[in-house]
Design a protein around this motif. Structure first.
Motif: not given
Length: 765
Positions: A78-81, A83, A90-91, A101, A419-422
């Motif tokens: 999980v890459s958050p926009s 941190s 948080s995800l 995403n 935003s989160f990129n998974v």
């Protein structure tokens, strides 16, 4: 007798000595044990080398097992926009999630409902005496439809009151004493909901003097949603209905409010057991008797009806539940927003019930009352979390949300946007491949040395000629170097400029495609090549590495249909449809709601009806079963709805019901079967091979066991041989001793005779 126990052996004979016997025994021992000792020495050397080889094999097997485990290929990154402390949320995404995403906007965090009391000088002093109240008193805390009565007398202290609240509510409402540091009255009782969310908000009823003294003066026009039980009229013992007397039957088209009255609301409370359902009906200047009756039936899904006769107006439940009415509706906050966590009484609603329905409510029935809005002792208002996910507005009673997507946990932390990129987490797989290369190279070096024969140097490894060991290398390499075909995707067109099209296809793959190559007996790993190939199609990579097995999903798509909302403006009654779904050996009866009430499908459009039907099916929560629908040609005159039912847990799916009824939804009675499919990938095969090889029945495990058995047999043979020779020479000792004794006696007799002869000779001379 033990050899050497008599040191006098040979005294008589001078020949049959113990030294002679010991040399004979030693020679025989050496001759008989030389072969066995040599075999035992070889066995011990092999066991030592085998232990070293086993350690290498186990390290290699560990790396193989990791790559042959499907969970390794389902790890998510999980890459958050944003941190750190400034992140709004948080995800956490588990291996079962298909999320790629997510955009989250947090408008409001969920929080607890918190009250404090007025101050007390001493926490061990009497509550009632401090407040100047006589006798015994009680008050009730209401939360989520449950009432907790607290009784106190003249001896009840502030600290004991806290204990009473904790005990009565089972910890769902938490009470504690805090010292504020105030010079005169430092001790306050803090009462708060254990959990966040408006459904856990606290409200009060009971002795008003006591509550006022505590600092919780009631506003009887404001009622918490969890404490709204509704009122009834006096003298009616039938709890399923509330009725009033009319002078004559009203015309159904008569308006309920006069011009200029504005609007009001009525709230109907339906009690089934310990469960309360509340339905608020808004009434404006256009509302008539008929339209109100229609609204009530529609809003309550037929649970409450309005009946008018010449002399009476009756609100009545249709399922035998208890009925209450509240003369008001949802509260409105300072900004004009509807507050569904609270209700407000309205004089216009009271007047409406009296004048239009002849009903006067008995408002003495206790409700869960709020304190006044400006009460400073209500130090924190319980709230639901308000947020949006990918533009969809949502509310939850908690800041930790687990029901947005399977195997996904979203934790809200503060107001803001994130935003989160998974993506697939390939780092662990790449690390396992690096470990595999290292373990492979160590293993092959050991195997080569152990099975090598050098005729020039005259040396050979301990396992030359041992097939169980020498075949390991070929067994492993044959699997690692093979090419297998899996379901995947290929790009048709110009893949270099990303203008190609990916299509499903059978794809032949080898480990070299993923950066793992073997040259001159050495394995190398190219992580860059691995990442590039893996990211082309992660699912294909998993099938190649691990394989896949399990029941295939069932995907049922109905016929495209439309117009059912237009054809059924009053809704579709499911009562006689016999509509059932059987899945996972469970049957859901769609003719009824989850609560057992008759189900009527409502909706003004096909889309609304379709959504309500899908929600109805999914409300039963049948694991692995999901209903959905697709809008075909949306917005066009030829717009259609296609219902879809998906089963993901490997069970057969059966649709039952009357054919004509199901047809309007594009469905029909049928049974669909889930098929088992199993494919094994490269490391799945190698994992099984290594497990079999290392088992006690496998080639390596079996050889290891044979060496252990051989060592045991050799030691037993050596011991038995020693014992046999010892016994033999014990017997010889006894025999030689007897012979020596006889010879000694004969020698003595000969000596006597010789002496006699010598004496006689001396006399004759």
């Amino acid at each position: 007798m033990a050899v050497g126990s008599l040191g006098s052996l040979g005294i008589g004979s001078g020949v049959l000595t113990s030294d002679t016997l010991n040399k004979l025994k030693e020679a025989e021992m050496h001759a008989n044990l030389k072969f066995y000792n040599s075999q035992l020495e070889t066995n011990s050397s092999r066991q030592k080398d085998l232990a070293e080889l086993e350690a290498k094999l186990l390290a290699f097997q560990t790396a193989v097992n990791s790559l042959g485990d499907a969970s390794q290929f389902n790890q998510k990154k999980v890459s958050p926009s944003v941190s750190g402390d400034s992140a709004a949320a948080s995800l956490t995404v588990g291996s079962l999630s298909s999320l790629t995403n997510m955009k989250v906007i947090v408008d409001q965090l969920a929080q607890k409902d918190v009250y404090q009391s007025n101050g007390f000088k001493d926490k061990t002093s009497s509550v009632l005496q401090n407040l100047g109240l006589q006798g015994t008193k009680s008050f009730t805390i209401t939360q989520d439809g449950k009432e907790y009565k607290i009784e106190i007398d003249q001896s009840t202290t502030v600290a004991q009151l806290a204990e009473k609240i904790n005990s009565a509510t089972g910890g769902k409402v938490e009470a504690k004493i805090v010292n504020t540091g105030d010079k005169e009255n430092p001790y306050r009782l803090v009462v708060q909901s254990k959990d966040t969310g408006t459904q856990n908000n606290i409200s009060f009823s009971g002795d008003e003097d006591l509550l006022k003294g505590m600092g919780w003066e009631l506003d009887k026009n404001s009622i918490s949603a969890g404490g709204l039980f509704g009122f009834r009229e006096n003298g009616n013992n039938d709890k399923t209905q509330i009725s009033g007397t009319l002078s004559s039957k009203p015309n159904g088209s008569d308006k309920l409010l006069n011009s200029g009255d504005g609007k009001t609301s009525l709230t109907f409370v339906v009690k089934n057991g310990d469960t309360y359902d509340r339905y608020t009906i808004d009434i404006d200047e256009s509302t008539t008797y008929d339209s109100l009756a229609e609204q009530i039936s529609k809003k309550t899904n037929g649970k409450v009806n309005l009946e008018l006769t010449n002399t009476r107006a009756t609100f009545k439940t249709t399922n035998g539940a208890e009925l209450g009415i509240f003369d008001g509706g949802y509260a409105v906050d300072e900004d004009g927003n509807i507050d569904k966590a609270n209700y407000t009484r309205d004089e216009k609603a009271t007047k409406l019930l009296s004048e239009k329905f002849g009903i006067t409510l008995d408002t003495s029935t206790p409700q869960g009352y709020n304190v006044s809005k400006d009460n400073e002792n209500h130090i924190q208002k319980g709230m639901d979390a308000i947020f949006s996910v990918d533009g969809v507005q949502m509310t939850r009673p908690t800041n930790i949300i687990t029901d947005i997507s399977p195997d996904t946990t979203l934790e809200l932390k503060q107001k803001g946007e994130i935003s989160f990129n998974v993506t697939q987490d390939t780092a662990a797989i790449a690390e396992s491949l690096e470990s595999l290369a290292t373990a492979y190279n160590d293993l092959m070096l050991n195997l080569t040395a152990a099975t090598k024969y050098d005729p020039d140097a005259g040396t050979k490894g301990n396992f030359v000629g041992v097939n169980a060991i020498s075949n390991i290398k070929s067994q492993i390499n044959n699997i690692l170097l093979q090419t297998i075909t899996v379901d995947g995707t290929i790009t048709v067109g110009d893949s270099e400029t990303s203008e190609g099209t990916k299509i499903s296809s059978k794809v032949s793959l080898s480990l070299a495609d993923y950066g793992l190559t073997i040259s001159n007996g050495t394995m190398t790993f190219d992580s860059s090549k691995f990442n590039t190939k893996f990211n082309e199609d992660p699912e294909m990579a998993e099938r190649f590495f691990v394989g896949s097995n399990g029941f295939e999903d069932i995907n049922l798509s109905g016929e495209k249909v439309g117009g059912f909302a237009k054809d059924n403006p009053d809704g579709i009654d499911f009562t006689d449809s016999e509509f059932k779904i059987i899945y996972n050996e469970e049957t859901i009866d769609l003719t009824k709601t989850k609560n057992g009430d008759p189900f009527i499908l409502k909706g003004s459009t096909d889309e609304e009806m379709a959504q309500n039907l899908v929600d109805h099916i999914n409300s039963f929560g049948l694991e692995g079963l999901e209903a959905s629908f697709e809008i075909i040609n949306q917005g066009s005159p030829d717009q259609k709805i296609q219902f879809k039912i998906k089963g993901t847990s490997g069970s057969d799916l059966e649709i039952q019901g009357k054919e004509d009824f199901l047809k309007q939804f594009g469905l029909s009675p049928k049974t669909m079967y889930s098929n088992w499919k199993e494919e094994t990938g490269t490391f799945g095969i190698l994992k099984n091979t290594m497990r079999e090889m290392m088992s006690s029945e496998g080639s390596f495990g079996g050889y290891k066991a044979s060496l252990t058995k051989e060592s045991k047999n050799l030691n037993e043979t050596i011991e038995n041989t020693k014992n046999s020779i010892d016994a033999k020479y014990d017997t010889m000792w006894s025999t030689w001793a007897a012979y020596d004794s006889i010879i000694s006696k004969l020698n003595n007799q000969a000596s006597v005779i010789a002496n006699m002869i010598n004496a006689a000779n001396n006399q004759n001379s």
